[in-house]
Design an enzyme around this catalytic site. Structure first.
Site, mmCIF file in Angstrom:
data_model
loop_
_atom_site.group_PDB
_atom_site.id
_atom_site.type_symbol
_atom_site.label_atom_id
_atom_site.label_comp_id
_atom_site.label_asym_id
_atom_site.label_seq_id
_atom_site.Cartn_x
_atom_site.Cartn_y
_atom_site.Cartn_z
ATOM 1 N N SER A 1 24.214 41.691 61.864
ATOM 2 C CA SER A 1 23.185 42.285 63.276
ATOM 3 C C SER A 1 22.445 41.682 63.747
ATOM 4 O O SER A 1 21.836 42.275 64.984
ATOM 5 C CB SER A 1 22.330 42.409 61.626
ATOM 6 O OG SER A 1 21.326 41.772 61.405
ATOM 7 N N HIS B 1 25.579 47.916 59.150
ATOM 8 C CA HIS B 1 25.724 48.754 61.033
ATOM 9 C C HIS B 1 26.525 48.898 61.229
ATOM 10 O O HIS B 1 27.229 49.368 62.883
ATOM 11 C CB HIS B 1 25.338 47.119 61.778
ATOM 12 C CG HIS B 1 23.943 46.672 62.004
ATOM 13 N ND1 HIS B 1 23.339 47.434 62.969
ATOM 14 C CD2 HIS B 1 23.604 45.955 61.286
ATOM 15 C CE1 HIS B 1 21.345 46.706 63.003
ATOM 16 N NE2 HIS B 1 21.563 46.056 61.645
ATOM 17 N N LYS C 1 19.675 53.544 59.525
ATOM 18 C CA LYS C 1 20.819 53.548 60.724
ATOM 19 C C LYS C 1 21.329 54.664 61.558
ATOM 20 O O LYS C 1 20.794 55.178 61.510
ATOM 21 C CB LYS C 1 21.062 51.958 60.272
ATOM 22 C CG LYS C 1 20.288 51.299 60.085
ATOM 23 C CD LYS C 1 20.749 49.425 60.904
ATOM 24 C CE LYS C 1 19.865 47.925 59.631
ATOM 25 N NZ LYS C 1 20.289 47.300 59.085
HETATM 26 C C1 LIG Z 1 19.673 46.850 58.115
HETATM 27 C C2 LIG Z 1 20.289 46.385 56.987
HETATM 28 C C3 LIG Z 1 20.256 46.504 55.498
HETATM 29 C C4 LIG Z 1 19.044 47.524 55.140
HETATM 30 O O1 LIG Z 1 19.387 48.523 55.123
HETATM 31 P P1 LIG Z 1 18.267 49.550 54.841
HETATM 32 O O2 LIG Z 1 18.452 50.924 54.524
HETATM 33 O O3 LIG Z 1 17.145 49.982 56.001
HETATM 34 O O4 LIG Z 1 17.103 49.376 53.637
HETATM 35 C C5 LIG Z 1 21.045 45.615 54.536
HETATM 36 N N1 LIG Z 1 22.603 44.495 54.989
HETATM 37 C C6 LIG Z 1 22.264 44.927 57.236
HETATM 38 C C7 LIG Z 1 23.171 43.659 57.385
HETATM 39 C C8 LIG Z 1 21.251 45.648 57.526
HETATM 40 O O5 LIG Z 1 21.993 45.449 58.637
#
Ligand SMILES: *Cc1c(COP(=O)(O)O)cnc(C)c1O
Length: 394
Positions: A182, A210, A241
């Site tokens: 990320s 992502h 996301k």
């Molecule tokens: C954003 C993210 C999460 C968390 O996801 P949410 O639905 O926002 O809790 C988990 N793993 C990775 C790699 C992320 O980038």
């Protein structure tokens, strides 16, 4: 005297170090442009890759579901909070992901916690990339399994850990990696990871937060991107996301779903998603299937911005995805660049330790399918001016 002097001191230190941040309230909906402090700005910091947070179809699905089924569910899934739409959506998502089953949890964060804390026990070992997401790290902290960390995307280091684990005689070995990292936007070398894991009989888990909605056919994720369907045991993804709403999912064999329903603590002890959330997520999957041009537009925009930033002389690191960092190294510089950009009408947040390693601070940009060339030219112009003001580029 309020009893929290030790915390106040630390906060003061953060201010001195230039890493103290405040929350920035957005006064409009999420989009290519957002309103902050009464001013319209170009949004380059959201994870709203496809613009689905405000997609008319998702909004309508949410409104209709709230109207028909209410604002909340009133219970955890395992007691009285499973509505038929929750099960229906999980089936739809499993078909989309080409897996036997899926289970949806409150967030991607809790999905990682549920999987890592419950699927392994003290006879097992988990082997994790050193730059995996915080939710994986915390999930690993909760498991009783043995732990090994391998160097970031380093296949030799991974194999050395697997060899060591084999000699130590653990029952199960689980290798876990982000699909897309990320902060740098690089993609895990999954074909090689799978090949090595198969040689050592290890299970593989990919966190596709992502990559969900970004990589693979119709945004099916990293596993689909590399044509590895059926060879990765557990995929964790997010609905928060690119999918545009909220939630996390585990796509895995049916036994894993069943087991998590009994043992996944975030699933067991936290209330299920409101109808509006589930209905909007379900609509989002239809949009992914029916509007593939959104993913294409996202990638066109990503290539355009990345090329522009590089041509201006910025260090964009090793990104291969729409996540494009502008690396300043210095923590203060990253926040200064972010502040300057804001002055010039671009919202792009600085990110520093502990989210990234010390000395690799950056402004992280993520374009979306909602941007267009004209907006991106405007953003690049702001980057040029801000970068020159601060002596980052010449
Ligand atoms: C954003 C993210 C999460 C968390 O996801 P949410 O639905 O926002 O809790 C988990 N793993 C990775 C790699 C992320 O980038």
């Amino acid at each position: 005297m309020n009893g929290f002097e030790h915390i106040e001191q630390e906060l003061e230190q953060m201010k001195e170090d230039g890493v103290y941040r405040t929350l920035v309230p957005i006064e409009s909906d999420q989009g290519a442009r957002v309103t902050i402090d009464g001013r319209e700005m170009i949004q380059l910091s959201s994870n709203n890759y496809l613009g689905l947070t405000s997609h008319p179809r998702l909004k309508l699905a949410a409104v209709r579901a709230a109207d028909q089924y209410g604002a909340g569910t009133g219970s955890v899934r395992t007691i009285a909070g499973t509505f038929s739409m929750h099960n229906d959506f999980e089936e739809k998502l499993a078909a989309f992901k080409h897996t036997e089953a899926t289970l949806v949890l409150q967030s991607g964060f809790t999905a990682n916690q549920a999987v890592l804390a419950s699927l392994l026990s003290k006879e097992d070992v988990v082997i994790s990339d050193e730059l995996n997401h915080a939710s994986i790290i915390d999930g690993i902290r909760l498991t009783k399994a043995g732990r090994k960390i391998y160097k970031h995307v380093d296949l030799e280091s991974l194999e050395a850990s697997l060899k060591e684990a084999e000699e130590e005689g653990w029952r199960k070995k689980l290798v876990v990696t982000d699909g897309v990292f990320s902060m740098d936007g690089n993609i895990a070398p999954l074909p090689q990871i799978v090949e090595i894991c198969e040689r050592y009989g290890a299970l593989i888990m990919v966190d596709d937060a992502h990559a969900s909605g970004v990589l693979g056919r119709n945004g099916r994720g990293t596993v689909d991107h590399f044509d590895l369907n059926g060879r990765v045991h557990i995929q964790v993804g997010t609905l928060s996301k690119a999918v545009g709403v909220l939630g996390g999912y585990v796509a895995a064999p049916k036994a894993v779903r069943d087991y998590l329903i009994h043992k996944g603590r975030p699933f067991l002890f936290s209330t299920s998603h409101p109808p509006a959330v589930t209905a909007a997520c379900s609509e989002a999957v239809d949009v992914l299937l029916e509007e593939p041009e959104l993913v294409e537009k996202l990638w066109d925009n990503a290539r355009y911005l990345k090329k522009g930033l590089k041509e201006l002389g910025f260090d964009t690191g090793v990104s291969e995805t729409p996540i494009t960092p502008v690396i300043t190294g210095d923590e203060k510089k990253a926040h200064e660049l972010s502040d300057k950009l804001r002055e010039y009408g671009v919202f792009a947040q600085g990110i520093a330790f502990p989210t990234v390693a010390k000395g690799s601070a950056r402004v992280r940009t993520i374009v979306t399918a909602e941007h267009d060339q004209e907006i991106l030219d405007e953003a690049l112009d702001a980057f040029k001016r801000a970068g020159r003001d601060l002596g980052i580029i010449s």
